[in-house]
Design an enzyme around this catalytic site. Structure first.
Site, PDB file in Angstrom:
ATOM      1  N   GLN A 187     -10.083  -3.965  -3.162  1.00  0.00           N
ATOM      2  CA  GLN A 187     -11.568  -3.423  -2.805  1.00  0.00           C
ATOM      3  C   GLN A 187     -12.689  -3.635  -4.114  1.00  0.00           C
ATOM      4  OE1 GLN A 187     -12.326  -2.077   0.520  1.00  0.00           O
ATOM      5  NE2 GLN A 187     -14.477  -2.546  -0.296  1.00  0.00           N
ATOM      6  N   ARG A 236     -13.489  -8.683   1.782  1.00  0.00           N
ATOM      7  CA  ARG A 236     -12.210  -8.615   1.588  1.00  0.00           C
ATOM      8  C   ARG A 236     -11.268  -9.900   1.842  1.00  0.00           C
ATOM      9  NH1 ARG A 236     -10.029  -3.555   1.456  1.00  0.00           N
ATOM     10  NH2 ARG A 236      -7.976  -4.438   0.827  1.00  0.00           N
ATOM     11  N   CYS A 238     -16.392   1.624   0.268  1.00  0.00           N
ATOM     12  CA  CYS A 238     -15.195   0.813   0.698  1.00  0.00           C
ATOM     13  C   CYS A 238     -14.889   1.029   2.276  1.00  0.00           C
ATOM     14  CB  CYS A 238     -13.835   1.255  -0.228  1.00  0.00           C
ATOM     15  SG  CYS A 238     -13.334   2.637   0.012  1.00  0.00           S
ATOM     16  N   HIS A 291      -7.185   0.809  -6.587  1.00  0.00           N
ATOM     17  CA  HIS A 291      -7.632  -0.043  -5.002  1.00  0.00           C
ATOM     18  C   HIS A 291      -8.313  -1.302  -5.693  1.00  0.00           C
ATOM     19  CE1 HIS A 291      -7.790  -1.136  -1.316  1.00  0.00           C
ATOM     20  NE2 HIS A 291      -8.902  -0.298  -0.849  1.00  0.00           N
ATOM     21  N   ASP A 343     -17.075   7.380  -2.153  1.00  0.00           N
ATOM     22  CA  ASP A 343     -16.099   7.223  -1.298  1.00  0.00           C
ATOM     23  C   ASP A 343     -15.642   8.673  -0.573  1.00  0.00           C
ATOM     24  OD1 ASP A 343     -13.632   6.365  -0.048  1.00  0.00           O
ATOM     25  OD2 ASP A 343     -12.586   6.209  -1.874  1.00  0.00           O
ATOM     26  N   ARG A 384       0.963  -1.143   0.010  1.00  0.00           N
ATOM     27  CA  ARG A 384      -0.132  -0.146   0.150  1.00  0.00           C
ATOM     28  C   ARG A 384       0.818   1.373   0.041  1.00  0.00           C
ATOM     29  NH1 ARG A 384      -5.314   1.640   3.632  1.00  0.00           N
ATOM     30  NH2 ARG A 384      -5.957   0.008   1.773  1.00  0.00           N
TER      31      ARG A 384
END
Ligand code: CP
Ligand code: NVA
Length: 300
Positions: free
Chosen positions: A135, A285, A257, A132, A217, A105
């Site tokens: 996700q 996830r 997310c 991402h 988001d 990340r």
């Protein structure tokens, strides 16, 4: 020896590979729910490199690897040599000699690409400023679990054209569903031309019509915190609230997310309401990334 395959963006997996991965995820989840052991990655090791904060990504990879019989090591920029200027290529050469799989990340997609280029083991994108993909894997599995295939469905993205939005764009193109995007002026995606599956709408109310999923988001992603004041002004009309959801259907699913900022990009009424699947997305996830790790490491 299995050929090295990285997962740096959603489109790194082809449609057939994704379909197999979602099928495998279903099997893995079922076993997990009935307390059946599944130790397919015994003695395998995962190194996780975090240059930004995380709850879900760290937990799901670390627990996922341990539940599959392997183990993981957590590194961050503060207490590894990565934060002290050791070249990314050198770090990749060293870390990949000691483990089977790496998850990163970080900020720039370029960093993860350089890392992967110099790695002798598969590298997974656990979020960059640009993408991402893990996700969006979990989100699409969540939809499939409830509704069957996503092919031909309509997903509406409301808000910042950030890493999540880019991974949804990749996904719409690979899996052939419609993606409507509505963002405030100045925050629109730069890489779409309104052709094919992805369409841009200047008005959120029009974008959500016929949507099977409405998703959003935070207004300022990690690394963009200093822009929050300007963004709060610009994004006011792009809040997902009851009025906006009422322009879609009562069966439309809401996704986020997480972490979420209630009262900003979404109201409590929507995220904590009946149409919201955010907790399933978070749990998935774990299951989808177990399937991803098996896909990258094993001859299936
Ligand atoms: N959604 C997500 O990636 O959460 P974390 O930042 O907690 O990992
Ligand atoms: N777009 C958000 C996602 C967090 C999981 C961010 O990058 O901060």
């Amino acid at each position: 020896m299995k050929e090295i395959k990285h997962f740096l963006r959603f489109s790194d997996l082809a449609r057939e590979e994704l379909e197999s991965l979602f099928e495998l995820t279903g099997k893995i989840k079922k076993k997990f729910k009935t307390f059946e052991r599944r130790q397919t990655l015994q003695d395998r090791t995962l190194v996780m490199v975090f240059e930004k904060s995380s709850t879900r990504t760290r937990l799901s990879f670390e627990l996922g690897m341990s539940q599959l019989g392997g183990s993981s090591v957590y590194l961050n920029t503060n207490d590894s040599q990565l934060g002290r200027g050791e070249p990314v290529a050198d770090s990749a050469r060293v870390i990949s000699r000691m483990c089977d799989l790496i998850m990163i990340r970080t900020f720039e997609q370029e960093m993860i690409e350089t890392f992967a280029h110099n790695s002798t083991v598969p590298v997974i994108n656990g979020l960059t400023d640009q993408h991402h993909p893990c996700q969006v894997l979990a989100d699409i599995f969540t939809f499939i679990e409830k509704n069957g295939s996503i092919q031909g469905a309509t997903v509406t993205w409301i808000g910042d054209s950030n890493n999540m939005c880019n991974s949804w764009i990749d996904a719409a193109n690979v899996l052939d569903f419609n993606l409507n995007i509505s963002s405030p002026p100045g925050y629109e995606p730069k890489n779409i031309n309104d052709s094919g599956n992805v369409k841009f709408f200047s008005t959120p109310e029009v974008a959500v019509r016929n949507a099977d999923i409405v998703t959003t988001d935070v207004w300022a992603s990690m690394g963009f915190e200093e822009e929050i004041k300007a963004r709060k002004l610009a994004f006011q009309k792009w809040q997902v609230n009851k009025a906006l959801m009422s322009q879609a259907s009562k069966n439309t699913i809401f996704m986020h997310c997480l972490p979420a900022h209630r009262g900003e990009e979404v109201t409590s009424e929507v995220i904590d309401g009946d149409q919201s699947l955010v907790w399933d997305e978070a749990e998935n996830r774990l299951h989808v990334q177990k399937a991803l790790m098996e896909t990258l490491l094993l001859e299936l």
